[in-house]
Design a protein around this motif. Structure first.
Motif, PDB file in Angstrom:
ATOM      1  N   TYR A 131       0.839  -1.193   0.000  1.00  0.00           N
ATOM      2  CA  TYR A 131       0.000   0.000   0.000  1.00  0.00           C
ATOM      3  C   TYR A 131       0.879   1.249   0.000  1.00  0.00           C
ATOM      4  CZ  TYR A 131      -3.964  -3.029   1.067  1.00  0.00           C
ATOM      5  OH  TYR A 131      -4.936  -4.003   1.004  1.00  0.00           O
ATOM      6  N   GLY A 132       0.627   2.128  -0.964  1.00  0.00           N
ATOM      7  CA  GLY A 132       1.378   3.366  -1.018  1.00  0.00           C
ATOM      8  C   GLY A 132       0.997   4.302   0.115  1.00  0.00           C
ATOM      9  N   THR A 133       1.981   4.920   0.747  1.00  0.00           N
ATOM     10  CA  THR A 133       1.756   5.885   1.821  1.00  0.00           C
ATOM     11  C   THR A 133       2.564   7.145   1.530  1.00  0.00           C
ATOM     12  OG1 THR A 133       3.617   5.229   3.231  1.00  0.00           O
ATOM     13  CG2 THR A 133       1.591   3.935   3.424  1.00  0.00           C
ATOM     14  N   GLN A 134       2.406   8.157   2.359  1.00  0.00           N
ATOM     15  CA  GLN A 134       3.171   9.391   2.193  1.00  0.00           C
ATOM     16  C   GLN A 134       4.660   9.156   2.438  1.00  0.00           C
ATOM     17  OE1 GLN A 134       1.913  12.070   0.998  1.00  0.00           O
ATOM     18  NE2 GLN A 134      -0.267  11.561   1.143  1.00  0.00           N
ATOM     19  N   ASN A 135       4.968   8.062   3.148  1.00  0.00           N
ATOM     20  CA  ASN A 135       6.370   7.780   3.506  1.00  0.00           C
ATOM     21  C   ASN A 135       6.954   6.570   2.782  1.00  0.00           C
ATOM     22  OD1 ASN A 135       6.364   9.893   5.485  1.00  0.00           O
ATOM     23  ND2 ASN A 135       5.185   8.525   6.819  1.00  0.00           N
TER      24      ASN A 135
END
Length: 304
Positions: A131-135
């Protein structure tokens, strides 16, 4: 060489290439097509296999991050990671790049990476979702699903997947579920050789068996004892019979066809009718064909 001869030769080569390509495609089992027959409503869902794959240049840039986030999510006793074989090590080899898909699978506005391919250190397929996250990326538990994700609903809330039969088993299991648990919905065992319908009914419906019925892999009657298949299964097998059910067994009709003057329904028998199965050579298969004259229509059905 005359122009007409050159054209003829070119066309012959082209036909051969097309034929070989069709044979190659036929050798690859079409799990998505089966899932569409079993769950017609899912046809409008996102087909993961048609999403863009991760470009080679980007793969090299992110593969270490993918490995780190994966290892952070697994336990020390994870069955996919061992001294003799590491799933993540093998899946991140350059040869596996076409198994990584780019899409916003959870609809949060950030692109995710989904691996759908070989289980590497085990039989069958596997799915991992980064899952893509801001970090960067995050892998949730369980890190590896031992099945192939096929489709996801438009809101990301529902999913369709398949777990392949192990070690040459001709029966696969198709599951509905959520992204957090791909198998928390319905599960339908399906035999590879079963004939699929060309189209679905406008509205599926519930039915009940009027008498003892035989669920078949094709819309035709064949009850002859099959000695070779019986020896292979170590259970008695008769013609194209998948399973026999007692009177009052229930199910859902999804498609229909007329063959040699007889109307047939492509059906999924209800799991609650497993207790009424009187002959079960494939151990749980409950999708196939029934004669329309053998059932009574109860009402329309909503699924998923």
């Amino acid at each position: 060489m005359k122009l007409s001869s050159k054209i003829h030769r070119f066309l012959l080569i082209l036909v051969c290439i097309i034929g070989l390509n069709q044979l190659a495609q036929a050798d690859e089992f079409d799990y998505v097509r089966v899932s569409e027959a079993l769950f017609p409503e899912s046809r409008t869902w996102l087909n993961i296999g048609r999403a863009p794959t991760l470009p080679a240049s980007q793969f090299q840039q992110v593969k270490n991050k993918l490995k780190q986030s994966y290892l952070a999510a697994i336990s020390t006793s994870d069955p996919f990671e061992g001294q003799d074989c590491s799933f993540i090590q093998r899946s991140l080899e350059p040869s596996e790049i076409k198994s990584f898909y780019l899409l916003d699978i959870d609809h949060d506005g950030i692109v995710d990476i989904v691996y759908i391919g070989s289980a590497q250190c085990a039989e069958g397929g596997a799915t991992v979702i980064w899952y893509g996250t801001q970090n960067g990326f995050a892998v949730r538990s369980p890190a590896v699903f031992p099945l192939r994700l096929l489709r996801v609903s438009s809101d990301g809330g529902r999913a369709l997947s398949v777990s392949e039969g192990c070690c040459g088993d001709p029966v696969d299991k198709y599951h509905t579920g959520s992204l957090s648990n791909l198998r928390d919905g319905d599960t339908i065992p399906f035999l590879h050789d079963t004939v699929l319908p060309r189209s679905s009914l406008d509205r599926s419906f519930h039915f009940v068996a009027r008498r003892e019925v035989k669920l078949r892999l094709a819309p035709k009657i064949n009850d002859q004892y099959d000695q070779g298949l019986s020896e292979f299964l170590n259970r008695a097998a008769f013609g194209n019979v998948l399973r026999s059910y007692l009177k009052n067994s229930k199910g859902v009709a999804l498609a229909s066809v007329v063959e040699y003057g007889q109307k047939w329904y492509f059906v999924v028998m209800a799991a609650e009718s497993n207790a009424l199965a009187s002959h079960d050579p494939y151990l749980g298969v409950r999708a196939g064909w029934l004669l329309a004259s053998e059932v009574n229509v109860l009402g329309h059905h909503e699924r998923l």
